[in-house]
Design a protein around this motif. Structure first.
Motif, PDB file in Angstrom:
ATOM      1  N   CYS A 309      54.435 -38.889  43.430  1.00  0.00           N
ATOM      2  CA  CYS A 309      54.702 -39.627  42.142  1.00  0.00           C
ATOM      3  C   CYS A 309      55.801 -38.708  41.344  1.00  0.00           C
ATOM      4  CB  CYS A 309      53.520 -39.855  41.300  1.00  0.00           C
ATOM      5  SG  CYS A 309      52.377 -40.867  42.161  1.00  0.00           S
ATOM      6  N   ALA A 310      55.487 -37.154  41.348  1.00  0.00           N
ATOM      7  CA  ALA A 310      56.349 -36.391  40.807  1.00  0.00           C
ATOM      8  C   ALA A 310      57.771 -36.395  41.105  1.00  0.00           C
ATOM      9  CB  ALA A 310      55.885 -34.937  40.532  1.00  0.00           C
ATOM     10  N   GLY A 311      58.002 -36.555  42.346  1.00  0.00           N
ATOM     11  CA  GLY A 311      59.262 -36.496  42.859  1.00  0.00           C
ATOM     12  C   GLY A 311      59.914 -38.056  42.604  1.00  0.00           C
ATOM     13  N   ILE A 312      59.206 -39.101  42.681  1.00  0.00           N
ATOM     14  CA  ILE A 312      59.935 -40.356  42.268  1.00  0.00           C
ATOM     15  C   ILE A 312      60.110 -40.483  40.811  1.00  0.00           C
ATOM     16  CG2 ILE A 312      59.517 -42.825  42.240  1.00  0.00           C
ATOM     17  CD1 ILE A 312      57.851 -42.584  44.800  1.00  0.00           C
ATOM     18  N   CYS A 313      59.469 -39.856  40.040  1.00  0.00           N
ATOM     19  CA  CYS A 313      59.436 -39.783  38.710  1.00  0.00           C
ATOM     20  C   CYS A 313      60.546 -38.935  38.267  1.00  0.00           C
ATOM     21  CB  CYS A 313      58.189 -39.471  37.888  1.00  0.00           C
ATOM     22  SG  CYS A 313      56.941 -40.834  37.760  1.00  0.00           S
ATOM     23  N   LEU A 314      60.791 -37.883  38.769  1.00  0.00           N
ATOM     24  CA  LEU A 314      61.910 -36.942  38.796  1.00  0.00           C
ATOM     25  C   LEU A 314      63.146 -37.678  38.989  1.00  0.00           C
ATOM     26  CD1 LEU A 314      62.745 -33.979  37.764  1.00  0.00           C
ATOM     27  CD2 LEU A 314      62.646 -33.492  40.306  1.00  0.00           C
ATOM     28  N   CYS A 315      63.356 -38.202  39.931  1.00  0.00           N
ATOM     29  CA  CYS A 315      64.617 -38.932  40.327  1.00  0.00           C
ATOM     30  C   CYS A 315      64.864 -39.919  39.284  1.00  0.00           C
ATOM     31  CB  CYS A 315      64.456 -39.665  41.658  1.00  0.00           C
ATOM     32  SG  CYS A 315      64.283 -38.265  43.236  1.00  0.00           S
ATOM     33  N   LEU A 316      64.030 -40.639  39.042  1.00  0.00           N
ATOM     34  CA  LEU A 316      64.340 -41.920  37.990  1.00  0.00           C
ATOM     35  C   LEU A 316      64.577 -41.182  36.627  1.00  0.00           C
ATOM     36  CD1 LEU A 316      61.015 -44.314  38.571  1.00  0.00           C
ATOM     37  CD2 LEU A 316      63.397 -44.198  39.620  1.00  0.00           C
ATOM     38  N   LEU A 317      64.005 -40.145  36.194  1.00  0.00           N
ATOM     39  CA  LEU A 317      64.183 -39.545  34.784  1.00  0.00           C
ATOM     40  C   LEU A 317      65.281 -38.933  35.015  1.00  0.00           C
ATOM     41  CD1 LEU A 317      60.841 -37.835  33.904  1.00  0.00           C
ATOM     42  CD2 LEU A 317      61.984 -39.809  32.907  1.00  0.00           C
ATOM     43  N   LEU A 318      66.011 -38.377  36.208  1.00  0.00           N
ATOM     44  CA  LEU A 318      67.264 -37.724  36.507  1.00  0.00           C
ATOM     45  C   LEU A 318      68.127 -38.807  36.217  1.00  0.00           C
ATOM     46  CD1 LEU A 318      68.982 -35.219  37.287  1.00  0.00           C
ATOM     47  CD2 LEU A 318      68.782 -36.109  39.629  1.00  0.00           C
ATOM     48  N   MET A 319      68.176 -40.020  36.478  1.00  0.00           N
ATOM     49  CA  MET A 319      68.998 -41.050  36.420  1.00  0.00           C
ATOM     50  C   MET A 319      69.387 -41.207  34.788  1.00  0.00           C
ATOM     51  SD  MET A 319      69.970 -41.861  39.444  1.00  0.00           S
ATOM     52  CE  MET A 319      70.318 -43.652  39.669  1.00  0.00           C
ATOM     53  N   LEU A 320      68.253 -41.319  34.066  1.00  0.00           N
ATOM     54  CA  LEU A 320      68.153 -41.827  32.551  1.00  0.00           C
ATOM     55  C   LEU A 320      68.725 -40.595  31.904  1.00  0.00           C
ATOM     56  CD1 LEU A 320      64.516 -43.310  32.251  1.00  0.00           C
ATOM     57  CD2 LEU A 320      66.858 -44.663  32.391  1.00  0.00           C
ATOM     58  N   ILE A 321      68.437 -39.327  32.264  1.00  0.00           N
ATOM     59  CA  ILE A 321      68.691 -38.153  31.609  1.00  0.00           C
ATOM     60  C   ILE A 321      70.405 -37.808  31.724  1.00  0.00           C
ATOM     61  CG2 ILE A 321      68.506 -35.685  31.281  1.00  0.00           C
ATOM     62  CD1 ILE A 321      65.347 -36.097  31.876  1.00  0.00           C
ATOM     63  N   THR A 322      70.653 -38.301  32.753  1.00  0.00           N
ATOM     64  CA  THR A 322      72.218 -37.858  33.237  1.00  0.00           C
ATOM     65  C   THR A 322      73.101 -38.633  32.432  1.00  0.00           C
ATOM     66  OG1 THR A 322      71.639 -37.358  35.507  1.00  0.00           O
ATOM     67  CG2 THR A 322      73.840 -38.069  35.035  1.00  0.00           C
ATOM     68  N   ALA A 323      72.792 -40.008  32.123  1.00  0.00           N
ATOM     69  CA  ALA A 323      73.424 -41.072  31.311  1.00  0.00           C
ATOM     70  C   ALA A 323      73.371 -40.790  29.912  1.00  0.00           C
ATOM     71  CB  ALA A 323      72.883 -42.320  31.575  1.00  0.00           C
ATOM     72  N   VAL A 324      72.098 -40.241  29.399  1.00  0.00           N
ATOM     73  CA  VAL A 324      72.072 -39.881  28.052  1.00  0.00           C
ATOM     74  C   VAL A 324      72.917 -38.575  27.719  1.00  0.00           C
ATOM     75  CG1 VAL A 324      70.501 -39.084  26.101  1.00  0.00           C
ATOM     76  CG2 VAL A 324      69.954 -40.706  27.683  1.00  0.00           C
ATOM     77  N   ALA A 325      72.815 -37.535  28.770  1.00  0.00           N
ATOM     78  CA  ALA A 325      73.504 -36.288  28.758  1.00  0.00           C
ATOM     79  C   ALA A 325      75.218 -36.730  28.580  1.00  0.00           C
ATOM     80  CB  ALA A 325      73.033 -35.197  29.692  1.00  0.00           C
ATOM     81  N   ALA A 326      75.472 -37.455  29.604  1.00  0.00           N
ATOM     82  CA  ALA A 326      77.038 -37.659  29.643  1.00  0.00           C
ATOM     83  C   ALA A 326      77.303 -38.291  28.392  1.00  0.00           C
ATOM     84  CB  ALA A 326      77.090 -38.846  30.812  1.00  0.00           C
ATOM     85  N   SER A 327      76.699 -39.072  27.493  1.00  0.00           N
ATOM     86  CA  SER A 327      77.004 -39.542  26.514  1.00  0.00           C
ATOM     87  C   SER A 327      77.188 -38.708  25.536  1.00  0.00           C
ATOM     88  CB  SER A 327      76.196 -40.664  25.767  1.00  0.00           C
ATOM     89  OG  SER A 327      74.872 -40.081  25.461  1.00  0.00           O
TER      90      SER A 327
END
Length: 569
Positions: A309-327
């Motif tokens: 679960c931690a691995g899957i959630c990390l991947c999902l959060l990475l996608m969200l955080i990446t978009a926010v960070a890029a902005s």
């Protein structure tokens, strides 16, 4: 505390049911049936008509279909759509099944947190994961070396982006499927000497086969009909959804666009057919004598599932955080200093801040108007003596959007309401048509939610109210509405988020004055302003999350005020 009062008179003053109330209810049912015919059945019928016409509007029969059947480009697009959908399903289904197993069949710590993170992709438009993948693995991505010579622009990027988009949908279905379990079956198997693997293969998987196949059908259909991810990161890979967009917007070939729209209906209709067939042969797995399953303590199992679960959630959060960070980063990846310049949307193409305001307006009207209409329809069908024929029409059309992809519905709307001879042509290009299309697209889920809640209320409440001479809206306002309030708020939340994130069903309907935030993300990315697109996508997520929290808070307050009678004295 007693059930809330209907304000009924003494039994000695019984009056017969007032025919005026029934006539009003019947008139409303006819009106609502007409609305569904106009805004759902009519646009879909227009697709069928357009598919047998040429560019001049002349009848050509099967000519369009036969011509496109021989086009290599279309055949390649169809094969690519099916292949990518199959690969995404193969990737998503085991992960969602394992995650659902962890939430329902283990003693994993922090289950609400894991569930919240796993469902967070629903708050984002489908274009957001594609943008994040570009920033991570694109030509200037931070992790581009991880892929070696493989490009993220193509099948790999589409599959990863679609996996992010479809994972929560599969998880919801599988969690519901696994949550219903009879502990007696596992106890009997254990007594007979069956090991853990054997119990998994002979009890868990067979009992959840309906959920597994339903989740597979949903994921496959969502990928085939999705427009956002292939548009952003598909590269030279062509799919049916993109082909429909090119035929209608690029070449103004509405006949061919209609034919492709009909092709996009095939997987959705097959999915519905398979689901109905499975439901017909699927027996109940629990009964009145069933014992709820409670997982035993097993540290090794819980640790393993926790890591998953931690691995899957990390991947999902990475996608969200990446978009926010890029902005928030000035120039990725060369200048990582923080800035808000990408949120100055008026300086880039896409619609500016007006697009975000339009999305908020669309989502608000969709949530309020859609929830109100859905509740009224479901209440009149379930709790009043509705006229037979319009009730049958409503029941049929209410389930139709489940089998109609958003892109197909949008095509139907442009064929129907953009026709100069249509008396409702004046709606085209305005906010009203966008709201109507969004409500129609997401109508089925909302209708089933409210209908299920209403069927759990004893019909005698309305029968007694009619017998005592009270209008149906009195019992609705004082009893029924407070009881189904949690389900109604779920529908409001669902429709608001859908209005903020939808792309496919409105891609053909907006104008420069009604451009939406989700469409602005697409336009900004096309113009090369990827950071601004990430910023707009981040705003969509933030506003969806804020609305969700606000509606949850409102639901808690209203529940305390209107459902105190539920509390144990």
């Amino acid at each position: 505390m007693l059930l809330p009062s209907l304000g009924l008179p003494h039994l000695s003053r019984l009056n017969p049911p007032r025919s005026t109330d029934e006539r009003l209810a019947g008139a409303l049912v006819w009106l609502l049936a007409l609305m569904l015919l106009v805004f759902l059945a009519w646009p879909l019928a227009c697709i069928l008509v357009k598919a047998v016409q040429d560019r001049a509007g002349q009848f050509v029969g099967m000519a369009n279909m036969l011509a496109m059947a021989g086009e290599t480009r279309l055949l390649d697009a169809a094969w690519s759509s099916c292949r990518l959908a199959g690969l995404t399903t193969i990737l998503v289904l085991p992960l969602a099944m394992a995650f659902a197993f962890a939430l329902t069949r283990s003693r994993l710590w922090g289950k609400p947190f894991w569930r919240l993170v796993a469902l967070s992709p629903m708050l984002a438009p489908s274009l957001m994961p594609a943008i994040s993948l570009v920033y991570l693995f694109g030509n200037q991505g931070l992790l581009k070396g991880w892929l070696g010579e493989t490009s993220i622009y193509g099948p790999l990027g589409i599959v990863l982006g679609e996996a992010f988009y479809t994972f929560p949908h599969a998880l919801l279905i599988l969690t519901t499927s696994l949550a219903m379990a009879d502990a007696r079956l596992y106890e009997a198997a254990e007594v007979l000497g069956a090991g853990k693997l054997r119990r998994l293969l002979t009890i868990t998987l067979p009992n959840s086969r309906y959920g597994l196949l339903a989740a597979a059908m949903v994921v496959f259909t969502l990928v085939v009909t999705d427009f956002g991810v292939p548009k952003v990161i598909g590269g030279q890979t062509n799919v049916l959804a993109l082909e429909a967009y090119k035929q209608v917007i690029g070449q103004q070939n509405f006949g061919k666009g209609a034919v492709i729209g009909l092709l996009l209906l095939v997987p959705a209709l097959l999915s519905c057919g398979v689901e109905r067939w499975l439901a017909h042969g699927h027996g109940a797995t629990t009964s009145g004598r069933s014992v709820g399953y409670r997982a035993r303590r097993n540290p090794a199992r819980d640790i393993l599932l926790g890591l998953l679960c931690a691995g899957i959630c990390l991947c999902l959060l990475l996608m969200l955080i990446t978009a926010v960070a890029a902005s928030l980063i000035k120039l990725w990846p060369y200048d990582l200093s923080l800035t808000l310049i990408h949120y100055d949307f008026d300086q880039v193409d896409g619609g500016g801040w007006q697009a975000f305001a339009n999305s908020l307006e669309l989502a608000t009207w969709t949530a309020l108007g859609g929830a109100g209409m859905v509740f009224l329809v479901a209440y009149l069908l379930e709790k009043t003596p509705a006229p037979r024929w319009p009730a049958a029409v409503i029941r049929t059309l209410a389930l139709l959007p489940m089998a109609v992809p958003g892109l197909v519905l949008g095509l139907g709307y442009i064929f129907c309401f953009n026709a100069p001879g249509n008396p409702l042509h004046g709606l085209y290009g305005g906010m009203t048509i966008l709201v109507a299309a969004t409500i129609a697209h997401f109508y089925t889920t909302a209708h089933l939610t409210i209908g299920t809640a209403l069927r759990q209320i004893d019909a005698e409440i309305e029968a007694v109210a009619r017998g005592l001479g009270r209008a149906w809206w009195t019992s609705c306002r004082r009893v029924t509405l407070p009881i189904v309030l949690p389900a109604l708020l779920d529908v409001v939340r669902y429709l608001f988020v859908a209005g903020m994130t939808t792309v496919s069903c409105v891609i053909f309907l907006y104008t420069p004055d009604t451009v939406l935030a989700s469409i602005a993300v697409l336009n900004m990315d096309d113009a090369g302003d990827t950071a601004a697109a990430a910023a707009m996508a981040s705003l969509i997520v933030a506003s969806s999350l804020a609305a969700t929290l606000l509606i949850n808070l409102l639901g808690w307050w209203l529940k305390r005020r209107t459902q105190g009678w539920r509390a144990t004295p």
